[in-house]
Structure formats: C-alpha cells, structure tokens
Design an enzyme around this catalytic site. Sequence first.
Site, PDB file in Angstrom:
ATOM      1  CB  SER A  35      -0.978   0.180   1.028  1.00  0.00           C
ATOM      2  OG  SER A  35      -1.795   1.584   1.569  1.00  0.00           O
ATOM      3  CE1 TYR A  49      -3.865  -1.718   5.845  1.00  0.00           C
ATOM      4  CE2 TYR A  49      -3.168   0.405   5.008  1.00  0.00           C
ATOM      5  CZ  TYR A  49      -3.616  -0.596   5.111  1.00  0.00           C
ATOM      6  OH  TYR A  49      -3.912  -1.325   3.222  1.00  0.00           O
TER       7      TYR A  49
END
Length: 251
Positions: free
Chosen positions: A144, A157
């Site tokens: 990501s 995250y």
Amino acid sequence: MKDAFGLPQSLLVLGGTSEIALATARRLIARRTRTVWLAGRPSPALESAAARLRLLGADVHTVPFDALDPEAHETVLGKVFAEGDVDMVLLAFGVLGDQAHDEREPAAAVRVARTNYTGAVSAGLIAARALQTQGHGSLVVLSSVAGERARRSNFIYGSSKAGLDAFAQGLGDALHGTGVHVMVVRPGFVRTKMTAGLPQPPLATTPEAVATAVELGLRRRSETVWVPGLLRVAMSALRHTPRGLFRRLPI
C-alpha cells in the site's frame, strides 16, 4: 507453467475473499489461468467467491488459511504445492483496523500488525521457498502507498504495510536469479467494502484497476507497481516533505 507473457496457468490466493484478489483472479482466468486455490478462513463468503470463479470456467478449490495462525502455514501451503506446480501466489490478506480505537486498545493494534506483517512474513517465506523448489513462479504482494510514509491518521496500518513492503523488496532481492519473480503492488485508496464510508482522497482507484495493473506488471516482470501510476510521483513528494510541514498537511 506461465505463458510467454508471464501470465499464470495456476494461481494461489492468500486472502481468498479480498475484492482486489478476486478481481485479479477474474482477469487472469479470462486470459489463461485454469486452476485457482482460494485460501482463507472457512466461511460462506469464501465458498461463494469460489463458486463465482467456477462459473468463469476455472477449477477452483478452497483452502483453510488464517494469517494469525503461522504455525499452520507450512502444512496448509504444503498441501497446495503438493498438488502440483503453482505459477503465481497472490498475497492479498490484510486488515485496515480502526486507528482511533486501536490507539486506545494496544491488543487491537497488535492484531493489525500480526495480520498485515507477521502473517505475511510467515506465508511469504513458505511460498517463496516452495516456488524456488519448483524453479519458477511469481509472488505478488499487495502492499500500500500507506507504507511509504506513516501518517497521523493511519500510522498503525501504515507501519504494518511499511514492514510488509520492505520485507517483500528484500525477499525479491534474495530470490533474484532463482527463477522466482517477486512483485510489490502499491495501490492507493481502493474503493472496496473495507473502505466503505471513508472519505475518498484524490487518485482513488478500484479493484479492477489494480487487477489490470497486476496483469501488466506480470507481463513486464515489474518489481514494483503503483496504482494509479501518478501515485509514484505524489508519494515521492510526500516522502521528502519536511516533517514539520508534513504534520500540518490534511492527510
């Protein structure tokens, strides 16, 4: 075996209910993929995903897999590779977490880290060793852009994805020249059920767009894929933004 364009005939998906993974599987089945293993926690959703892929003409199997149970990974993945060569492993599991809640509840933050990083290290190493043993194959890791620089709004995250990204890059270097190709995919905000209700930033994308980028990356034997491609420039700018200014950005 993969064809001349690098597309797999057989695919193992770790994270078998992932919308991005299923979009990728659909795209690859439309090209050449004929055998698919969907690995995930046993559930109606996993079986439904398998049934939908079978309608596209693929031979689809479900495999019980839990990222939080690394002690079982060797056995679970070993059974899949014992069935025959696997041309591509797509590491697609992960959780977003809830930043505000997870800051207050460290155990929840640890669960995010164990899923996104620890579980991926375990499964990634086992899959890489199996691919190396058979002498060919691709390991595609869904990372990501959040891992490029941790932001205040999602640093738990983001930090887990930063660890995953660094691990995958290092693994790719370790496997260079062995016949195994490691590709790191860095999507931005993807419109899925996991992100439903969250504000959409500029350059938001879709599972189908990520799947298209994965296919192109396989054909090119890319090592890193950004989705959309403009994020490479945007994240480079953010990565070099002075910290004092970065803290004041509305991100």
